[in-house]
Design a protein around this motif. Sequence first.
Motif, mmCIF file in Angstrom:
data_model
loop_
_atom_site.group_PDB
_atom_site.id
_atom_site.type_symbol
_atom_site.label_atom_id
_atom_site.label_comp_id
_atom_site.label_asym_id
_atom_site.label_seq_id
_atom_site.Cartn_x
_atom_site.Cartn_y
_atom_site.Cartn_z
ATOM 1 N N ILE A 208 0.843 -1.203 0.000
ATOM 2 C CA ILE A 208 0.000 0.000 0.000
ATOM 3 C C ILE A 208 0.874 1.248 0.000
ATOM 4 O O ILE A 208 0.611 2.223 -0.710
ATOM 5 C CB ILE A 208 -0.944 -0.005 1.221
ATOM 6 N N HIS A 209 1.925 1.205 0.797
ATOM 7 C CA HIS A 209 2.845 2.347 0.867
ATOM 8 C C HIS A 209 3.452 2.668 -0.498
ATOM 9 O O HIS A 209 3.549 3.849 -0.878
ATOM 10 C CB HIS A 209 3.965 2.069 1.879
ATOM 11 N N GLU A 210 3.858 1.653 -1.234
ATOM 12 C CA GLU A 210 4.463 1.885 -2.547
ATOM 13 C C GLU A 210 3.488 2.557 -3.497
ATOM 14 O O GLU A 210 3.869 3.436 -4.289
ATOM 15 C CB GLU A 210 4.975 0.576 -3.145
ATOM 16 N N GLU A 211 2.221 2.172 -3.433
ATOM 17 C CA GLU A 211 1.214 2.811 -4.285
ATOM 18 C C GLU A 211 1.035 4.276 -3.897
ATOM 19 O O GLU A 211 0.951 5.162 -4.759
ATOM 20 C CB GLU A 211 -0.120 2.065 -4.180
ATOM 21 N N ILE A 212 0.997 4.531 -2.605
ATOM 22 C CA ILE A 212 0.878 5.904 -2.123
ATOM 23 C C ILE A 212 2.082 6.736 -2.549
ATOM 24 O O ILE A 212 1.935 7.861 -3.060
ATOM 25 C CB ILE A 212 0.724 5.919 -0.585
ATOM 26 N N TYR A 213 3.275 6.194 -2.361
ATOM 27 C CA TYR A 213 4.496 6.935 -2.673
ATOM 28 C C TYR A 213 4.578 7.264 -4.161
ATOM 29 O O TYR A 213 4.999 8.369 -4.543
ATOM 30 C CB TYR A 213 5.720 6.126 -2.241
ATOM 31 N N ARG A 214 4.146 6.337 -4.993
ATOM 32 C CA ARG A 214 4.166 6.578 -6.445
ATOM 33 C C ARG A 214 3.263 7.754 -6.804
ATOM 34 O O ARG A 214 3.647 8.639 -7.591
ATOM 35 C CB ARG A 214 3.714 5.317 -7.190
ATOM 36 N N LEU A 215 2.072 7.799 -6.223
ATOM 37 C CA LEU A 215 1.141 8.889 -6.526
ATOM 38 C C LEU A 215 1.642 10.225 -5.977
ATOM 39 O O LEU A 215 1.468 11.272 -6.604
ATOM 40 C CB LEU A 215 -0.245 8.564 -5.955
ATOM 41 N N VAL A 216 2.278 10.196 -4.818
ATOM 42 C CA VAL A 216 2.824 11.418 -4.238
ATOM 43 C C VAL A 216 3.962 11.962 -5.095
ATOM 44 O O VAL A 216 4.022 13.170 -5.381
ATOM 45 C CB VAL A 216 3.301 11.161 -2.791
ATOM 46 N N THR A 217 4.873 11.112 -5.530
ATOM 47 C CA THR A 217 5.987 11.570 -6.352
ATOM 48 C C THR A 217 5.505 12.092 -7.701
ATOM 49 O O THR A 217 6.076 13.044 -8.241
ATOM 50 C CB THR A 217 7.025 10.458 -6.554
ATOM 51 N N GLN A 218 4.433 11.497 -8.220
ATOM 52 C CA GLN A 218 3.847 12.026 -9.448
ATOM 53 C C GLN A 218 3.327 13.435 -9.238
ATOM 54 O O GLN A 218 3.540 14.323 -10.075
ATOM 55 C CB GLN A 218 2.709 11.108 -9.931
ATOM 56 N N CYS A 219 2.642 13.648 -8.111
ATOM 57 C CA CYS A 219 2.107 14.988 -7.801
ATOM 58 C C CYS A 219 3.231 15.995 -7.623
ATOM 59 O O CYS A 219 3.159 17.120 -8.123
ATOM 60 C CB CYS A 219 1.260 14.912 -6.538
ATOM 61 N N LEU A 220 4.287 15.605 -6.933
ATOM 62 C CA LEU A 220 5.402 16.516 -6.698
ATOM 63 C C LEU A 220 6.166 16.845 -7.970
ATOM 64 O O LEU A 220 6.790 17.891 -8.089
ATOM 65 C CB LEU A 220 6.350 15.922 -5.654
ATOM 66 N N GLY A 221 6.087 15.935 -8.948
ATOM 67 C CA GLY A 221 6.785 16.174 -10.206
ATOM 68 C C GLY A 221 6.030 17.054 -11.156
ATOM 69 O O GLY A 221 6.577 17.510 -12.170
ATOM 70 N N GLU A 222 4.736 17.325 -10.835
ATOM 71 C CA GLU A 222 3.939 18.187 -11.709
ATOM 72 C C GLU A 222 4.324 19.636 -11.485
ATOM 73 O O GLU A 222 4.627 20.054 -10.370
ATOM 74 C CB GLU A 222 2.453 17.972 -11.427
#
Length: 223
Positions: A208-222
């Motif tokens: 679950i953490h990996e899925e969360i981290y992926r979405l967070v890093t995507q948001c931060l990269g925008e």
Amino acid sequence: MGKHIVLEGTDGSGKSTQFRLLTQRLTEAGLDFQRLVFPQYKEESSALIRMYLNGDFGSHPEDVNAYAASAFYAVDRYASYQRVWKDYYRQGGLVLSDRYTTSNAVHQGSKVPPEERPAFFRWLTEFEFDRLGLPAPDLVLYLDVPTELTEAMLRQRETDTNTHADIHEKDLPYLRLCRETGRQAAEAYGWKVISCAEKGRMRPIPEIHEEIYRLVTQCLGES
């Protein structure tokens, strides 16, 4: 303005654990951020929330209507914004929140009939973001867990921490309504839904953490 990312979920969804893992990983990655947890139970601004959850206004969540209870929580967040993180956020800082205005949509929206919830969601948006001036989040990650698993996790937490459930946590029909409302709110607001269970069992915490981290890093990269 900065970025504001919110982790939301019903009681017993494992949200606090996932928030801790996320903040630890971002710290290890060298990111600067401000960490918020709502409600602020140790602050004076949460006095009405504590009275409400302790049952001072009634022993069931429905004893306080959705609009009144929403105001209790909104005032606590307003105090936090004005005193703690407004300048940091306006100067471009990253803010991570364990719960936010999103909790009113989930917990208080469950007191409203399904056909009236869209109007309640619109009222929340106007009240908290437009009238109070709280910033809308850039990303909301909603942890979705079947109520039966939620209840088991809550009872285990009480045993492990020797604590007692509040009026939300011990009302199973209310928890079921919160899950239904949370999914409806996620669709209405465009939240990212994290399905935390598969085949009647909780998914592994690291997964679950990996899925969360992926979405967070995507948001931060925008941009």
